[in-house]
Scaffold this active site. Structure first.
Site, PDB file in Angstrom:
ATOM      1  NE  ARG A  65      -3.120   0.338   3.206  1.00 15.54           N
ATOM      2  CZ  ARG A  65      -2.814   0.802   4.426  1.00 15.54           C
ATOM      3  NH1 ARG A  65      -2.476   2.072   4.596  1.00 15.54           N
ATOM      4  NH2 ARG A  65      -2.835   0.004   5.477  1.00 15.54           N
ATOM      5  CE1 TYR A 118     -14.641  10.815 -17.618  1.00 22.39           C
ATOM      6  CE2 TYR A 118     -14.405  10.789 -15.239  1.00 22.39           C
ATOM      7  CZ  TYR A 118     -14.683  10.141 -16.424  1.00 22.39           C
ATOM      8  OH  TYR A 118     -14.991   8.813 -16.402  1.00 22.39           O
ATOM      9  CG  ASP A 189      -8.294  14.946 -16.622  1.00 25.16           C
ATOM     10  OD1 ASP A 189      -7.524  14.372 -17.420  1.00 25.16           O
ATOM     11  OD2 ASP A 189      -9.356  14.442 -16.221  1.00 25.16           O
ATOM     12  CE  LYS A 214     -10.828   6.825 -19.791  1.00 31.67           C
ATOM     13  NZ  LYS A 214     -11.235   8.074 -19.172  1.00 31.67           N
TER      14      LYS A 214
HETATM   15  C1  LIG Z   1     -11.858   8.460 -17.926  1.00 31.81           C
HETATM   16  C2  LIG Z   1     -11.484   9.813 -17.477  1.00 31.81           C
HETATM   17  C3  LIG Z   1     -11.242  10.102 -16.143  1.00 31.81           C
HETATM   18  C4  LIG Z   1     -11.483   9.089 -15.044  1.00 31.81           C
HETATM   19  O1  LIG Z   1     -10.558   8.070 -15.090  1.00 31.81           O
HETATM   20  P1  LIG Z   1     -10.840   6.589 -14.524  1.00 31.81           P
HETATM   21  O2  LIG Z   1      -9.543   5.915 -14.729  1.00 31.81           O
HETATM   22  O3  LIG Z   1     -11.959   6.025 -15.323  1.00 31.81           O
HETATM   23  O4  LIG Z   1     -11.219   6.745 -13.090  1.00 31.81           O
HETATM   24  C5  LIG Z   1     -10.803  11.370 -15.810  1.00 31.81           C
HETATM   25  N1  LIG Z   1     -10.647  12.318 -16.740  1.00 31.81           N
HETATM   26  C6  LIG Z   1     -10.898  12.093 -18.041  1.00 31.81           C
HETATM   27  C7  LIG Z   1     -10.703  13.194 -19.017  1.00 31.81           C
HETATM   28  C8  LIG Z   1     -11.338  10.844 -18.454  1.00 31.81           C
HETATM   29  O5  LIG Z   1     -11.626  10.631 -19.730  1.00 31.81           O
END
Ligand SMILES: *Cc1c(COP(=O)(O)O)cnc(C)c1O
Length: 395
Positions: A65, A118, A189, A214
């Protein structure tokens, strides 16, 4: 022990464990692929070593962890790619977003976010932070004066560029400058651009967040997140938030991410090449009224050196969107993105989504908007699929 640490600055003890542990070749036997440390626990040679470790004089894995060498190898690569001092892997992109924000805000605080972030980040702000008595104000990130006006007293400026669904791009450097003037921590992000097309830390952004599910993973086989930033910031999340919320990235997912990262530059070039062809063809199509693709913007958005494979466009009223979606053969119907496969989601689906406020719909995402992810298939096949499906769906 040989230190192959990629990051440029020395790491502080305890809060940012030294990468030397992850890269110690005596563990790895010169394996070209780091092993998966699929263990929760690391035991000590003797009592003295345990005392040294707990006193913070020796850095070594104790419990996964906290520090796990496979996870650490992934974190080091992200810090190198994002040009930050350190990085921290988490169990999902949302864990990265919530952990980064929760490391800063306290009840009574206020944060400023760009519109069209998001949707689950928006829901986290609306359904979780508000209950903690944290106020969230949304501003159009394209309007620097509006952002400046909202900043006084804010603890965080939360950015996403381009934004979800609408693909508005922002002047990241200018926004982060404004945040610094007001003592707010800037967070972005960066999932859409990936560090191949944007390195926000070099533009003055304090904290860079990814959904590694992604492009970083790139094969639709892992859910993960990562935060990149200074030793001080990452150390704070690592010691004040991660141990207690516990959203730790697993060793196996880190191993998949390390494999994905090896092809990241090549994949991003190909996503960009195909997406540009398809976005341009759509822009020229008589049934398409708008294309929202940063790669078609002139001049290009500041701070972006390329464009990935995700964008949206709008159909004329003559196209029946459900018929169009069903007529496609190469595009799978589904959310997420960043993998090898091409995907489609019409906005009418998410506009109709149940279960709480929905940012994508709050600020006017139109019914006739469709989001595409352009995968790694042949661009010619993808375009012919789209063109045929449009013809088949004219009312
Ligand atoms: C998918 C996504 C997230 C969230 O990510 P997870 O790995 O699904 O928790 C955050 N920001 C953007 C732009 C995303 O496309």
């Amino acid at each position: 022990m040989k230190n192959n640490n990629n990051s440029t600055t020395p790491k502080a003890p305890i809060t940012a464990p030294e990468s030397v542990v992850a890269y110690d070749e005596s563990h790895f036997a010169n394996a070209v692929v780091p092993p998966i440390f699929q263990n929760s626990l690391f035991t000590f040679e003797n009592c003295a070593e345990m005392i040294e470790t707990y006193a913070g004089r020796k850095i070594r894995p104790v419990y996964s962890r906290g520090l796990n060498p496979t996870v650490r190898a992934f974190e080091d690569k992200i810090a190198a790619l994002e040009k930050t001092e350190d990085a921290l892997g988490l169990a999902s992109g949302m864990a990265a977003i919530s952990s980064a924000v929760l490391s800063v805000v306290k009840p009574g605080d206020r944060i400023v976010s760009v519109e069209h972030c998001y949707p689950d980040a928006y829901r986290f702000f609306e359904m979780f932070l508000r209950d903690m008595n944290v106020t969230v104000e949304y501003v159009d990130g394209r309007d620097i004066d509006a952002v400046r006006a909202a900043l006084p007293g804010a603890k965080v400026l939360y950015l996403e560029s381009p934004t979800s669904w609408t693909f508005h791009t922002h002047d990241i450097a200018a926004l982060c400058d404004a945040a610094r003037d007001h003592g707010a921590v800037s967070m972005i992000d960066n999932s859409w651009a990936s560090p191949i097309f944007c390195q926000p830390a070099t533009l003055g952004c304090d904290v860079v967040i990814h959904s590694a599910s992604k492009y970083l993973g790139g094969h639709s086989d892992v859910v993960a997140g990562v935060i990149a930033g200074t030793n001080e910031f990452i150390g704070r999340v690592r010691s004040n938030v991660l141990p207690y919320l516990g959203a730790k990235l697993s060793a196996f997912d880190s191993w998949l991410l390390l494999r994905g990262l090896r092809t990241l530059p090549a994949r991003m070039r190909e996503h960009q090449r195909s997406a540009l062809i398809i976005a341009q063809n759509l822009a020229d199509h008589p049934q398409v009224t708008a294309v929202h693709y940063p790669g078609l913007m002139t001049p290009p958005a500041p701070g972006l050196s390329g464009s990935s494979g995700l964008f949206s466009f709008e159909f004329s009223p003559k196209v029946d969107i459900p018929t169009f979606v069903d007529a496609l053969r190469f595009f799978k119907i589904g959310v997420s993105w960043g993998g090898h496969e091409s995907l489609i989601v019409p906005a009418l689906v998410t506009r109709a989504q149940v279960g709480g406020p929905n940012s994508a719909m709050r600020f006017g995402v139109p019914e006739n908007l469709v989001r595409l992810h352009i995968g790694l298939e042949s661009a010619e096949d993808l375009w012919s699929d789209l063109a045929t499906a449009i013809e088949a769906s004219l009312k």
